[in-house]
Design an enzyme around this catalytic site. Sequence first.
Site, short mmCIF file in Angstrom:
data_model
loop_
_atom_site.label_atom_id
_atom_site.label_comp_id
_atom_site.label_asym_id
_atom_site.label_seq_id
_atom_site.Cartn_x
_atom_site.Cartn_y
_atom_site.Cartn_z
N GLU A 86 -15.73 69.53 53.25
CA GLU A 86 -14.28 69.43 53.43
C GLU A 86 -13.59 69.83 52.13
O GLU A 86 -13.81 69.21 51.09
CB GLU A 86 -13.92 67.99 53.82
CG GLU A 86 -12.44 67.66 53.82
CD GLU A 86 -11.59 68.63 54.64
OE1 GLU A 86 -11.87 68.81 55.83
OE2 GLU A 86 -10.65 69.23 54.07
N ASP A 111 -8.54 76.79 62.02
CA ASP A 111 -7.42 77.57 61.49
C ASP A 111 -6.19 77.30 62.35
O ASP A 111 -6.02 77.92 63.39
CB ASP A 111 -7.77 79.08 61.53
CG ASP A 111 -9.07 79.38 60.81
OD1 ASP A 111 -9.11 79.16 59.58
OD2 ASP A 111 -10.04 79.80 61.46
N LYS A 129 -0.26 83.10 63.59
CA LYS A 129 0.31 84.42 63.30
C LYS A 129 -0.76 85.41 62.86
O LYS A 129 -1.71 85.05 62.17
CB LYS A 129 1.38 84.31 62.20
CG LYS A 129 2.65 83.64 62.72
CD LYS A 129 3.74 83.67 61.69
CE LYS A 129 4.98 83.05 62.30
NZ LYS A 129 5.88 82.51 61.30
N ASP A 150 -7.13 75.13 69.45
CA ASP A 150 -6.06 75.10 70.46
C ASP A 150 -5.16 76.33 70.30
O ASP A 150 -4.09 76.40 70.89
CB ASP A 150 -5.24 73.80 70.38
CG ASP A 150 -4.77 73.48 68.97
OD1 ASP A 150 -4.88 74.35 68.08
OD2 ASP A 150 -4.29 72.35 68.75
C1 LIG Z 1 -6.75 71.80 61.17
S1 LIG Z 1 -7.80 70.80 60.23
C2 LIG Z 1 -8.93 70.17 61.47
C3 LIG Z 1 -9.62 68.91 61.02
C4 LIG Z 1 -10.73 68.41 61.96
N1 LIG Z 1 -11.82 69.38 62.03
C5 LIG Z 1 -10.18 68.13 63.34
O1 LIG Z 1 -10.51 68.89 64.26
O2 LIG Z 1 -9.43 67.17 63.46
C6 LIG Z 1 -8.83 71.98 59.35
C7 LIG Z 1 -9.68 71.31 58.30
O3 LIG Z 1 -10.51 72.28 57.68
C8 LIG Z 1 -10.47 72.07 56.28
N2 LIG Z 1 -10.83 73.36 55.64
C9 LIG Z 1 -10.08 74.49 55.63
N3 LIG Z 1 -10.71 75.47 54.95
C10 LIG Z 1 -11.89 74.95 54.54
C11 LIG Z 1 -12.99 75.47 53.77
N4 LIG Z 1 -12.99 76.72 53.32
N5 LIG Z 1 -14.05 74.65 53.52
C12 LIG Z 1 -14.05 73.37 53.98
N6 LIG Z 1 -13.03 72.82 54.68
C13 LIG Z 1 -11.97 73.60 54.97
C14 LIG Z 1 -9.07 71.59 56.02
O4 LIG Z 1 -8.93 70.95 54.78
C15 LIG Z 1 -8.87 70.66 57.20
O5 LIG Z 1 -9.38 69.36 56.96
#
Ligand SMILES: C[S@@+](CC[C@H](N)C(=O)[O-])C[C@H]1O[C@@H](n2cnc3c(N)ncnc32)[C@H](O)[C@@H]1O
Length: 201
Positions: free
Chosen positions: A58, A108, A112, A144
């Site tokens: 994370e 992600d 966009k 989603d």
């Molecule tokens: C939209 S949130 C979704 C969180 C969780 N997976 C959920 O479904 O509730 C995306 C997550 O991915 C993490 N994240 C984004 N890019 C990342 C990376 N390169 N390496 C590790 N975590 C990442 C963000 O910090 C965030 O906690």
Amino acid sequence: MKNPYSEIAPRLPEGERLDPRSLVASAGPIELEIGPGRGGFLFERLAVEPALGMIGLEIRLKWASIVDRKLREQGLGQRARVFAEDARRAVARFTDASVSAVHLNFPDPWWKKRHEKRIVLGDGLLGEIVRVLRPGGAMFIQTDVSERADLYEALFKARPEFSFSGQSARIEHNPFGARSPREHRAIADGLPIYRLYYERR
Ligand SMILES: C[S@@+](CC[C@H](N)C(=O)[O-])C[C@H]1O[C@@H](n2cnc3c(N)ncnc32)[C@H](O)[C@@H]1O
């Protein structure tokens, strides 16, 4: 201002190559979740598969610290860890064929076109996932955002190392008996969820 978690966030051990089995004490298979956020999927997955070990990567120091601490507090610290790492760099350090599943839940959240270059599966991460997944291992992605699902599907189409059963990799239901926080919210809000399930050849 300095991030208050920068000193305490759990980091991967130093070194070049890292065997995920050295990070958790589980005798069973090890699964990887990229971007677990608040960690709900990890906890639910550990509850349904008592032999499983799990590793979360994370990027947000705060959530990695909180979830890793909660795992310890709930007596799960031997079976699972969350490290404050960028998965795009960390997975590249894992040994070959070392995890039995990779989960990417709602990675992600932007829809966009111009945000496409930011997607987490870019920058070589998909190639590293191919390398660390053991043969027969599962790659599970949910989102989603319809456009993102299309994009992931196109990326996987270019990778002959993955197969799926049936006509496409799209599946209706989550087969892992565990839901991520965002998945719970999408279900509560009645939003569509696009799920892709691949198997490593
Ligand atoms: C939209 S949130 C979704 C969180 C969780 N997976 C959920 O479904 O509730 C995306 C997550 O991915 C993490 N994240 C984004 N890019 C990342 C990376 N390169 N390496 C590790 N975590 C990442 C963000 O910090 C965030 O906690």
